[in-house]
Design an enzyme around this catalytic site. Structure first.
Site, PDB file in Angstrom:
ATOM      1  N   HIS A  87       7.860   1.354   1.317  1.00  0.00           N
ATOM      2  CA  HIS A  87       8.615   2.283   2.124  1.00  0.00           C
ATOM      3  C   HIS A  87       9.976   2.163   1.772  1.00  0.00           C
ATOM      4  O   HIS A  87      10.753   1.970   2.423  1.00  0.00           O
ATOM      5  CB  HIS A  87       8.619   1.915   3.622  1.00  0.00           C
ATOM      6  CG  HIS A  87       7.004   2.249   4.163  1.00  0.00           C
ATOM      7  ND1 HIS A  87       7.090   1.908   5.426  1.00  0.00           N
ATOM      8  CD2 HIS A  87       6.035   2.236   3.636  1.00  0.00           C
ATOM      9  CE1 HIS A  87       5.607   2.342   5.751  1.00  0.00           C
ATOM     10  NE2 HIS A  87       4.947   2.651   4.538  1.00  0.00           N
TER      11      HIS A  87
ATOM     12  N   GLU B 146      -4.536   0.825   4.201  1.00  0.00           N
ATOM     13  CA  GLU B 146      -4.562   1.694   3.217  1.00  0.00           C
ATOM     14  C   GLU B 146      -5.447   1.144   2.083  1.00  0.00           C
ATOM     15  O   GLU B 146      -5.496   1.516   0.783  1.00  0.00           O
ATOM     16  CB  GLU B 146      -3.197   1.694   2.541  1.00  0.00           C
ATOM     17  CG  GLU B 146      -2.189   2.133   3.348  1.00  0.00           C
ATOM     18  CD  GLU B 146      -1.966   3.770   3.680  1.00  0.00           C
ATOM     19  OE1 GLU B 146      -2.919   4.449   3.349  1.00  0.00           O
ATOM     20  OE2 GLU B 146      -1.012   3.996   4.463  1.00  0.00           O
TER      21      GLU B 146
ATOM     22  N   HIS C 120       2.266  -0.786  -2.382  1.00  0.00           N
ATOM     23  CA  HIS C 120       2.722   0.168  -1.646  1.00  0.00           C
ATOM     24  C   HIS C 120       3.878  -0.176  -0.713  1.00  0.00           C
ATOM     25  O   HIS C 120       3.784  -1.118  -0.139  1.00  0.00           O
ATOM     26  CB  HIS C 120       1.676   0.729  -0.845  1.00  0.00           C
ATOM     27  CG  HIS C 120       1.958   1.596   0.257  1.00  0.00           C
ATOM     28  ND1 HIS C 120       2.847   2.898   0.182  1.00  0.00           N
ATOM     29  CD2 HIS C 120       2.112   1.686   1.720  1.00  0.00           C
ATOM     30  CE1 HIS C 120       3.019   3.580   1.414  1.00  0.00           C
ATOM     31  NE2 HIS C 120       2.385   2.818   2.269  1.00  0.00           N
TER      32      HIS C 120
ATOM     33  N   HIS D 139       7.053   9.162   3.575  1.00  0.00           N
ATOM     34  CA  HIS D 139       6.206   7.877   3.944  1.00  0.00           C
ATOM     35  C   HIS D 139       6.747   6.760   2.841  1.00  0.00           C
ATOM     36  O   HIS D 139       7.185   5.729   3.384  1.00  0.00           O
ATOM     37  CB  HIS D 139       4.866   8.251   3.950  1.00  0.00           C
ATOM     38  CG  HIS D 139       3.953   7.029   4.196  1.00  0.00           C
ATOM     39  ND1 HIS D 139       2.737   7.052   4.778  1.00  0.00           N
ATOM     40  CD2 HIS D 139       4.420   5.658   3.982  1.00  0.00           C
ATOM     41  CE1 HIS D 139       2.373   5.665   5.015  1.00  0.00           C
ATOM     42  NE2 HIS D 139       3.188   4.887   4.427  1.00  0.00           N
TER      43      HIS D 139
END
Ligand code: 13P
Ligand code: ZN
Length: 275
Positions: free
Chosen positions: A149, A124, A147, A219
């Site tokens: 989840h 990413e 980032h 996501h």
């Protein structure tokens, strides 16, 4: 664990990234290699350190697009395919440093340890760099991008009626007063796109003009902060609201939520609290 001695400030960021890796794993948000973290460490790069590091750089790897405003910038980034639970114990083998080239269209890598580098930045990276470039251009105080989840936030985006910013934020703000206080701009919502692509990076970037935390449909979430913990707190607060929603549903009732009036009252409180 033997992280190279860079300087106090950089070593502190390396430890903070590792500590965050532990939180993400403990939260249950980091299956296998899920999630990634980056920190802009440019302000801590002294001439002396730069001179020491540059001879240890790998050859240049290309980026899909140029980031001219990041030319010469150094970042700490987690490695692609690496586990958060491993990062927590061993940042040296699960994260690395990169320097964007002078032309801004490539990067070189640096190991955090003595060993030969067998690690590459997160897949990413385009989204992380796009956000960092935006923050640098804005002169923002935020230096970190996280980032992860979060199960609760992913689950919310499995429900079509919440797949728009208005409905999503109304729901999340209504579950708990703290959510409006900590996330007054709400979450940006990005419809599903292929992870790791330049397209998702560009689309995510546009959302950061209005929000500090973005939810990617089905996501996960991206957030910015002055340090990694501030970014984590935004995601954690939203995730708690989503969790309350699902707990009420599992108990067999529809949560009432806070009224628009109460939410507006909290927005005023937030302005004072975050000032
Ligand atoms: P990386 O292991 O490449 O960081 O990917 C994890 C992830 O969450 C992709 O969205
Ligand atoms: Zn992901």
């Amino acid at each position: 664990m033997s992280v190279n001695t860079f300087n106090k400030e950089i070593n502190r960021r390396i430890s903070e990234v590792a500590e965050l890796g532990k939180y993400l794993w403990q939260k249950g948000w980091a299956e296998r290699n899920a999630g990634n973290i980056s920190v802009n460490i440019q302000e801590y790069m002294t001439d002396e350190l730069r001179e020491k590091l540059l001879p240890t750089a790998t050859s240049v790897l290309p980026l899909d697009r140029a980031y001219p405003s990041l030319a010469g910038f150094f970042f700490l980034v987690t490695g692609t395919g690496k586990r958060m639970r491993d990062l927590a114990l061993d940042p040296e083998h699960n994260s690395l440093m990169i320097r964007v080239t002078d032309a801004g269209d490539g990067y070189q890598m640096f190991s955090l340890g003595e060993l030969v580098l067998n690690i590459h930045p997160t897949s990413e990276l385009p989204t992380h760099l796009a956000i960092h470039e935006y923050l640098v251009l804005k002169g923002a105080k935020e230096k970190t991008v996280v980032h992860t989840h979060p199960n609760e936030l992913i689950s919310i985006t499995q429900i079509r009626k919440f797949c728009n910013e208005e409905a999503l934020n109304h729901l999340l703000w209504g579950m708990h007063p703290e959510t409006m206080v900590i996330v007054p701009d709400g979450a940006g919502f990005l419809p599903y796109m292929l992870p790791g692509s330049q397209d998702i990076a560009d689309a995510t970037l546009k959302k950061f003009a209005f929000h500090k935390v973005i939810i990617w449909e089905k996501h996960g979430s991206f957030a910015i902060g002055r340090d990694v913990f501030e970014a984590f707190d935004l995601i954690d607060t939203l995730a708690k609201s989503a969790q309350i929603y699902f707990q009420c549903k599992s108990a067999g009732f529809e949560p009432e939520g806070l009224s628009q009036e109460k939410i507006a009252e909290l927005k005023e409180l937030s302005a004072k609290f975050l000032a």
